[in-house]
Write a protein that holds these residues in place. Structure first.
Motif, short mmCIF file in Angstrom:
data_model
loop_
_atom_site.label_atom_id
_atom_site.label_comp_id
_atom_site.label_asym_id
_atom_site.label_seq_id
_atom_site.Cartn_x
_atom_site.Cartn_y
_atom_site.Cartn_z
N PRO A 5 -56.00 -92.73 5.05
CA PRO A 5 -55.59 -91.87 6.17
C PRO A 5 -55.35 -90.40 5.77
O PRO A 5 -55.62 -89.49 6.55
CB PRO A 5 -54.30 -92.52 6.65
CG PRO A 5 -54.37 -93.94 6.20
CD PRO A 5 -55.19 -93.95 4.95
N GLU A 6 -54.86 -90.18 4.54
CA GLU A 6 -54.58 -88.80 4.11
C GLU A 6 -55.81 -87.92 4.24
O GLU A 6 -55.74 -86.77 4.67
CB GLU A 6 -54.08 -88.82 2.67
CG GLU A 6 -53.83 -87.44 2.07
CD GLU A 6 -53.34 -87.54 0.64
OE1 GLU A 6 -52.90 -88.63 0.22
OE2 GLU A 6 -53.40 -86.52 -0.08
N ARG A 92 -43.93 -89.46 7.44
CA ARG A 92 -45.02 -90.41 7.67
C ARG A 92 -45.14 -90.82 9.14
O ARG A 92 -46.19 -91.28 9.57
CB ARG A 92 -44.78 -91.69 6.83
CG ARG A 92 -45.11 -91.48 5.36
CD ARG A 92 -44.64 -92.69 4.54
NE ARG A 92 -44.90 -92.49 3.12
CZ ARG A 92 -45.98 -92.93 2.50
NH1 ARG A 92 -46.90 -93.59 3.15
NH2 ARG A 92 -46.14 -92.70 1.21
N SER A 124 -46.62 -86.44 1.87
CA SER A 124 -45.55 -87.02 2.68
C SER A 124 -44.21 -86.53 2.15
O SER A 124 -44.10 -86.04 1.02
CB SER A 124 -45.62 -88.54 2.60
OG SER A 124 -45.54 -88.98 1.26
N VAL B 51 -41.12 -88.40 -4.18
CA VAL B 51 -42.52 -88.69 -3.88
C VAL B 51 -43.38 -88.40 -5.10
O VAL B 51 -44.13 -89.26 -5.57
CB VAL B 51 -43.04 -87.88 -2.67
CG1 VAL B 51 -44.49 -88.23 -2.37
CG2 VAL B 51 -42.16 -88.13 -1.45
N HIS B 52 -43.25 -87.17 -5.62
CA HIS B 52 -44.09 -86.74 -6.75
C HIS B 52 -43.34 -86.74 -8.07
O HIS B 52 -43.94 -86.62 -9.12
CB HIS B 52 -44.61 -85.33 -6.52
CG HIS B 52 -45.42 -85.19 -5.27
ND1 HIS B 52 -44.84 -85.00 -4.06
CD2 HIS B 52 -46.74 -85.21 -5.05
CE1 HIS B 52 -45.79 -84.90 -3.13
NE2 HIS B 52 -46.94 -85.03 -3.71
N ASP B 213 -55.31 -89.12 -8.04
CA ASP B 213 -54.89 -90.16 -7.09
C ASP B 213 -55.47 -91.53 -7.43
O ASP B 213 -55.55 -92.40 -6.57
CB ASP B 213 -55.34 -89.77 -5.67
CG ASP B 213 -54.59 -88.55 -5.15
OD1 ASP B 213 -53.46 -88.30 -5.62
OD2 ASP B 213 -55.12 -87.85 -4.27
N TRP B 319 -54.11 -93.74 -4.37
CA TRP B 319 -52.91 -93.30 -3.68
C TRP B 319 -53.26 -92.53 -2.41
O TRP B 319 -54.19 -91.74 -2.39
CB TRP B 319 -52.11 -92.39 -4.62
CG TRP B 319 -51.02 -91.66 -3.95
CD1 TRP B 319 -51.03 -90.34 -3.59
CD2 TRP B 319 -49.74 -92.16 -3.56
NE1 TRP B 319 -49.84 -90.01 -3.01
CE2 TRP B 319 -49.03 -91.11 -2.97
CE3 TRP B 319 -49.13 -93.42 -3.66
CZ2 TRP B 319 -47.73 -91.26 -2.48
CZ3 TRP B 319 -47.84 -93.56 -3.17
CH2 TRP B 319 -47.16 -92.50 -2.59
N SER B 320 -52.53 -92.82 -1.32
CA SER B 320 -52.62 -92.01 -0.11
C SER B 320 -51.21 -91.74 0.38
O SER B 320 -50.35 -92.62 0.35
CB SER B 320 -53.42 -92.74 0.97
OG SER B 320 -53.32 -92.03 2.20
N HIS B 321 -50.97 -90.50 0.83
CA HIS B 321 -49.64 -90.16 1.33
C HIS B 321 -49.38 -90.75 2.71
O HIS B 321 -48.23 -90.85 3.13
CB HIS B 321 -49.47 -88.64 1.40
CG HIS B 321 -49.11 -88.04 0.09
ND1 HIS B 321 -47.83 -88.09 -0.42
CD2 HIS B 321 -49.85 -87.39 -0.83
CE1 HIS B 321 -47.79 -87.48 -1.60
NE2 HIS B 321 -48.99 -87.05 -1.87
N PHE B 322 -50.45 -91.06 3.45
CA PHE B 322 -50.24 -91.49 4.85
C PHE B 322 -50.94 -92.82 5.13
O PHE B 322 -51.80 -93.23 4.38
CB PHE B 322 -50.76 -90.40 5.81
CG PHE B 322 -50.00 -89.13 5.66
CD1 PHE B 322 -48.75 -88.97 6.25
CD2 PHE B 322 -50.50 -88.10 4.87
CE1 PHE B 322 -48.04 -87.80 6.08
CE2 PHE B 322 -49.78 -86.93 4.70
CZ PHE B 322 -48.55 -86.79 5.30
#
Lengths: 322, 322
Positions: A5-6, A92, A124, B51-52, B213, B319-322
């Motif tokens: 989705p990102e 999110r 996010s 997060v990071h 990612d 990895w995806s943030h959303f």
């Protein structure tokens, strides 16, 4: 292989904003040929929900506010805008339409100011949404306007009107009467960076900055950089009709007007003999410029005088994050 | 007139990092002469606590991690680092020593990578601390490495070792055995951007990006940009001794190693006949480069093969943030 989705989010909402050099936001960085024979001017600002904007501000204005505060930094240096990079840290659970409004607002301002997106990052966050924007502009070598350069005896000028932004915030918080769609609230949400005026002042103003953290505090910064003092006459500080009406009804608002943030007007110095030319160039740039006082020899003290010449006590001088 | 705390904080912790063009962080923007005859390469990344990076990571490494992730973006384009702008959104109750450590870490990396601070912004936040960094580099015109350019039949290369960052995060979270000061945790906190290698690959690699990612997902991006597929051999993916030991004890970690984030290694394509030259240039750059597979005709699908040639199922690809 489907994209997570990102990446769909970036492709949908940010790629349409990408301009020359952005490589469609699909590489690790942008590649740009700098304008030949020019110096680059660079500034970066961050904005956090609840600090720099209200969490329920329309998403259409939030990105524009950040872009405009950065454009105001370019204006204060006399630079022409070129491009920007944007990082966005978003919850999110953002409503689906939120980003559509955010990017539509940016697209509108990109067209108005002749600028495009060069790159950035979307992440996010478990906290309030926040943004950071780095802007690039350009100026003829050695011609950038600086805070250093004001001299005792020179005039203090300011563009547009002062106090609308801080009064607009008070309106939006319900502390002052007014409409959320009215002049003052709109000035809080959508600063008007004086980009054309800034460039028109190159070679004419001797020092400049933008007023973002309160007129008196910011004038103090300019005085410190230039090594002089300043006095301004409160009655000369230009106000919008809306701000003037509020002040007439509530004289106790004067310190807030003079020390509140979010003006994003230009504050600059010029010798008295430049006055007519400045007025003409400001008019040609579509904004008024007003002389509000003069620079003085001595320490970097800013005095605000009332109509009888007395010093007006102000409490704090401007906004500080810490 | 005394300065409010915000300006004292900037003067104390950030001004010492300011380099050429930064105007000592006391103007509205920086003014920089771009390197003549070069293209500018620009990237921006944001980082949010939780997060990071971990909120209790040492402040010395947090700024360095952000600077290094941006340096890794420059490396992937083959660019030489030039300068950076930083915005920091900080809680008001930050311990006094925190920023001293943060800026000391940045100073150390500025010296290591020959880069300096050009400008930025410091704000308060009611949420988790967050940072954004925009980096500028430069490259010979038309020579930037891109994600587009890989061709079927070319080799897939990766620098250094894969999986240390994601395993290091697991160690710091107590999910895997290991020391907070050990190799894996240090790789999570302090990526090693392959700046010298990236520049050495200009004119030799046909496409490049950095792995941030997850190896498989990022290779998919490169495949999509280049219009080809890819297969890698799991046994060829270079691992550190620490990662190899963990994997030997827990074979189920393989998908995490291949799809976890925080590697910040270079992933690149080159024709088979360039292999000896790549190995030599990598060695001269102080890092190993390893061939892990090849690009294939067809759709942008990444297949990971085991020792018998079977496809290894991975679950998510990165990895995806959303």
């Amino acid at each position: 292989m489907t994209l997570p989705p990102e990446f769909a989010l970036i492709a949908r909402h940010f790629r349409p904003l990408a301009g020359p050099g952005a490589l469609e936001l699909s590489d690790d960085a942008a590649v740009m040929t700098p304008p030949p024979g020019r110096e680059l001017v660079l500034a970066a600002d961050a904005m956090v929900a609840g600090v720099h904007f209200l969490p329920d501000d329309p998403s259409e204005t939030i990105g524009r506010k950040l872009l405009r505060t950065n454009l105001s930094d370019l204006a204060s240096m006399g630079a022409a805008p070129l491009a920007y990079l944007l990082t966005a840290s978003l919850p999110r659970d953002l409503p689906p339409d939120w980003l559509a409004g955010f990017s539509a607002g940016l697209a509108q301002d990109q067209a108005e100011f002749g600028i495009s997106l060069l790159g950035g990052d979307t992440t996010s966050t478990p906290g309030p949404m926040s943004f950071s924007l780095t802007i690039l502009g350009h100026v003829a070598p050695g011609q950038a306007l600086r805070r250093v350069g004001a001299m005792p005896g020179q005039d203090i000028w300011v563009s547009g009107t002062i106090g609308d932004g801080t009064l607009g915030l008070a309106v939006l918080l319900g502390e002052l009467p007014g409409e959320a769609g009215g002049h003052l609230a709109t000035r809080y949400r959508l600063p008007r960076p004086r980009v054309a005026l800034g460039q028109a002042l190159v070679g004419l103003a001797t020092a400049a900055m933008d007023v973002s953290d309160g007129l008196v505090q910011d004038l103090g910064h300019l005085c410190r950089a230039s090594g002089c003092g300043a006095e301004i006459e409160a009655a000369r500080v230009p106000l919008s009709a809306e701000a003037a009406a509020l002040l007439a009804a509530r004289p106790e608002l004067l310190p807030r007007i003079l020390t509140g943030g979010d003006d994003y007007e230009l504050l600059f110095a010029a010798p008295p003999e430049a006055a007519a030319e400045i007025t003409a160039r400001a008019a040609a740039s579509g904004v008024a410029a007003t002389r509000i006082g003069r620079f003085l020899p001595g320490e970097a003290v800013v005095t605000v005088r009332d109509a009888r010449g007395g010093a007006i006590p102000l409490g704090r001088e401007g906004w500080s994050h810490f």
